[in-house]
Motif scaffolding. Structure first.
Motif, PDB file in Angstrom:
ATOM      1  N   GLN A  66       0.883  -1.160   0.000  1.00  0.00           N
ATOM      2  CA  GLN A  66       0.000   0.000   0.000  1.00  0.00           C
ATOM      3  C   GLN A  66       0.926   1.217   0.000  1.00  0.00           C
ATOM      4  O   GLN A  66       1.792   1.331   0.875  1.00  0.00           O
ATOM      5  CB  GLN A  66      -0.904   0.006   1.231  1.00  0.00           C
ATOM      6  CG  GLN A  66      -1.804  -1.209   1.317  1.00  0.00           C
ATOM      7  CD  GLN A  66      -2.667  -1.390   0.080  1.00  0.00           C
ATOM      8  OE1 GLN A  66      -3.330  -0.468  -0.355  1.00  0.00           O
ATOM      9  NE2 GLN A  66      -2.637  -2.582  -0.489  1.00  0.00           N
ATOM     10  N   VAL A  67       0.772   2.072  -0.966  1.00  0.00           N
ATOM     11  CA  VAL A  67       1.650   3.219  -1.177  1.00  0.00           C
ATOM     12  C   VAL A  67       0.914   4.482  -0.738  1.00  0.00           C
ATOM     13  O   VAL A  67      -0.187   4.746  -1.212  1.00  0.00           O
ATOM     14  CB  VAL A  67       2.053   3.330  -2.663  1.00  0.00           C
ATOM     15  CG1 VAL A  67       2.963   4.518  -2.886  1.00  0.00           C
ATOM     16  CG2 VAL A  67       2.697   2.033  -3.146  1.00  0.00           C
ATOM     17  N   VAL A  68       1.528   5.235   0.169  1.00  0.00           N
ATOM     18  CA  VAL A  68       0.914   6.467   0.662  1.00  0.00           C
ATOM     19  C   VAL A  68       1.779   7.652   0.243  1.00  0.00           C
ATOM     20  O   VAL A  68       2.965   7.719   0.577  1.00  0.00           O
ATOM     21  CB  VAL A  68       0.765   6.458   2.198  1.00  0.00           C
ATOM     22  CG1 VAL A  68       0.079   7.737   2.679  1.00  0.00           C
ATOM     23  CG2 VAL A  68       0.001   5.225   2.658  1.00  0.00           C
ATOM     24  N   THR A  69       1.159   8.572  -0.521  1.00  0.00           N
ATOM     25  CA  THR A  69       1.795   9.832  -0.893  1.00  0.00           C
ATOM     26  C   THR A  69       0.892  10.961  -0.388  1.00  0.00           C
ATOM     27  O   THR A  69      -0.211  10.704   0.102  1.00  0.00           O
ATOM     28  CB  THR A  69       1.986   9.934  -2.417  1.00  0.00           C
ATOM     29  OG1 THR A  69       0.713   9.903  -3.067  1.00  0.00           O
ATOM     30  CG2 THR A  69       2.876   8.809  -2.936  1.00  0.00           C
ATOM     31  N   LEU A  70       1.374  12.187  -0.527  1.00  0.00           N
ATOM     32  CA  LEU A  70       0.618  13.330  -0.024  1.00  0.00           C
ATOM     33  C   LEU A  70       0.054  14.155  -1.175  1.00  0.00           C
ATOM     34  O   LEU A  70       0.802  14.614  -2.050  1.00  0.00           O
ATOM     35  CB  LEU A  70       1.505  14.206   0.854  1.00  0.00           C
ATOM     36  CG  LEU A  70       2.032  13.523   2.117  1.00  0.00           C
ATOM     37  CD1 LEU A  70       3.035  14.419   2.823  1.00  0.00           C
ATOM     38  CD2 LEU A  70       0.875  13.152   3.031  1.00  0.00           C
ATOM     39  N   SER A  79      -2.597   3.990  -2.722  1.00  0.00           N
ATOM     40  CA  SER A  79      -2.746   3.111  -3.879  1.00  0.00           C
ATOM     41  C   SER A  79      -1.978   1.817  -3.592  1.00  0.00           C
ATOM     42  O   SER A  79      -1.243   1.732  -2.613  1.00  0.00           O
ATOM     43  CB  SER A  79      -2.214   3.790  -5.145  1.00  0.00           C
ATOM     44  OG  SER A  79      -0.841   4.099  -5.008  1.00  0.00           O
ATOM     45  N   ALA A  80      -2.176   0.835  -4.414  1.00  0.00           N
ATOM     46  CA  ALA A  80      -1.481  -0.443  -4.258  1.00  0.00           C
ATOM     47  C   ALA A  80      -0.455  -0.591  -5.376  1.00  0.00           C
ATOM     48  O   ALA A  80      -0.661  -0.073  -6.485  1.00  0.00           O
ATOM     49  CB  ALA A  80      -2.477  -1.590  -4.303  1.00  0.00           C
ATOM     50  N   ALA A  81       0.642  -1.286  -5.088  1.00  0.00           N
ATOM     51  CA  ALA A  81       1.674  -1.467  -6.108  1.00  0.00           C
ATOM     52  C   ALA A  81       2.500  -2.710  -5.839  1.00  0.00           C
ATOM     53  O   ALA A  81       2.703  -3.098  -4.693  1.00  0.00           O
ATOM     54  CB  ALA A  81       2.598  -0.245  -6.154  1.00  0.00           C
TER      55      ALA A  81
END
Length: 191
Positions: A66-70, A79-81
């Motif tokens: 699970q990718v967390v950006t701001l 998002s998932a990657a």
């Protein structure tokens, strides 16, 4: 299923002292574990030692991150990657230009949360949280996606499933510290 399973439980030598989390906002983990962060540059090295064991095993597995950006307004974008390792960096690839890439070009802070299939002695599902900074590079996405597809989809798959895919983008993440529940982040007072 993928070619490998997630979540080997091997101790990470030289993981360093535990200290309260700082820097990237606590977007991917619960408050209980916020202060249990391993403060170190991880993936290629922790201190001056190469990473081995559970962290590398998990990053080389078929566990989806699970990718967390701001976002521009400071809210989290999740998002998932598929992820992999390239030298001292965690890498992921995308063919189209996505919101997470635009967010990272503006603000390189990133957090990944990667689940395992292992349940610890307290009954908690173990997971790794990686806090770091990212840089987005153009090109190389089809080749990286093909390499990752062998792990996530199987050894004989062709991915992306299109002739002459566009060059896409590779995101290279420099880990700064680890968190989560697992051998990479032992509870306070553990030796």
């Amino acid at each position: 299923m993928g070619a490998r399973s997630a979540g080997a439980g091997v101790a990470v030598p030289g993981a360093g002292p535990l200290r309260p989390g700082r820097g990237v906002p606590n977007l991917a983990i619960g408050r209980r574990f916020q202060s249990q962060i391993v403060d170190a540059v991880v993936l290629g090295f922790v201190g001056n030692r190469a990473i081995e064991g559970a962290v590398r095993d998990l990053l080389d597995s078929d566990a989806v991150a699970q990718v967390v950006t701001l976002n521009e307004d400071g809210s989290p974008h999740v998002s998932a990657a598929w992820v992999g390792v390239d030298g001292e960096e965690i890498v992921l690839a995308t063919i189209p230009d996505q919101r997470k890439l635009r967010n990272l070009r503006r603000d390189p802070r990133i957090a990944l949360s990667i689940p395992t299939t292992r349940v610890n002695e307290w009954g908690l599902l173990e997971y790794l949280v990686v806090y770091g900074t990212a840089r987005v590079t153009e090109g190389g996405a089809p080749e990286l996606l093909q390499r990752l597809a062998h792990t996530y989809l199987g050894p004989d798959v062709v991915f992306p499933p299109m002739p002459n895919p566009p060059p896409g983008f590779v995101t290279r993440i420099t880990p700064q510290r680890l968190g989560g529940v697992g051998p990479w982040n032992p509870p306070r007072g553990a030796n």
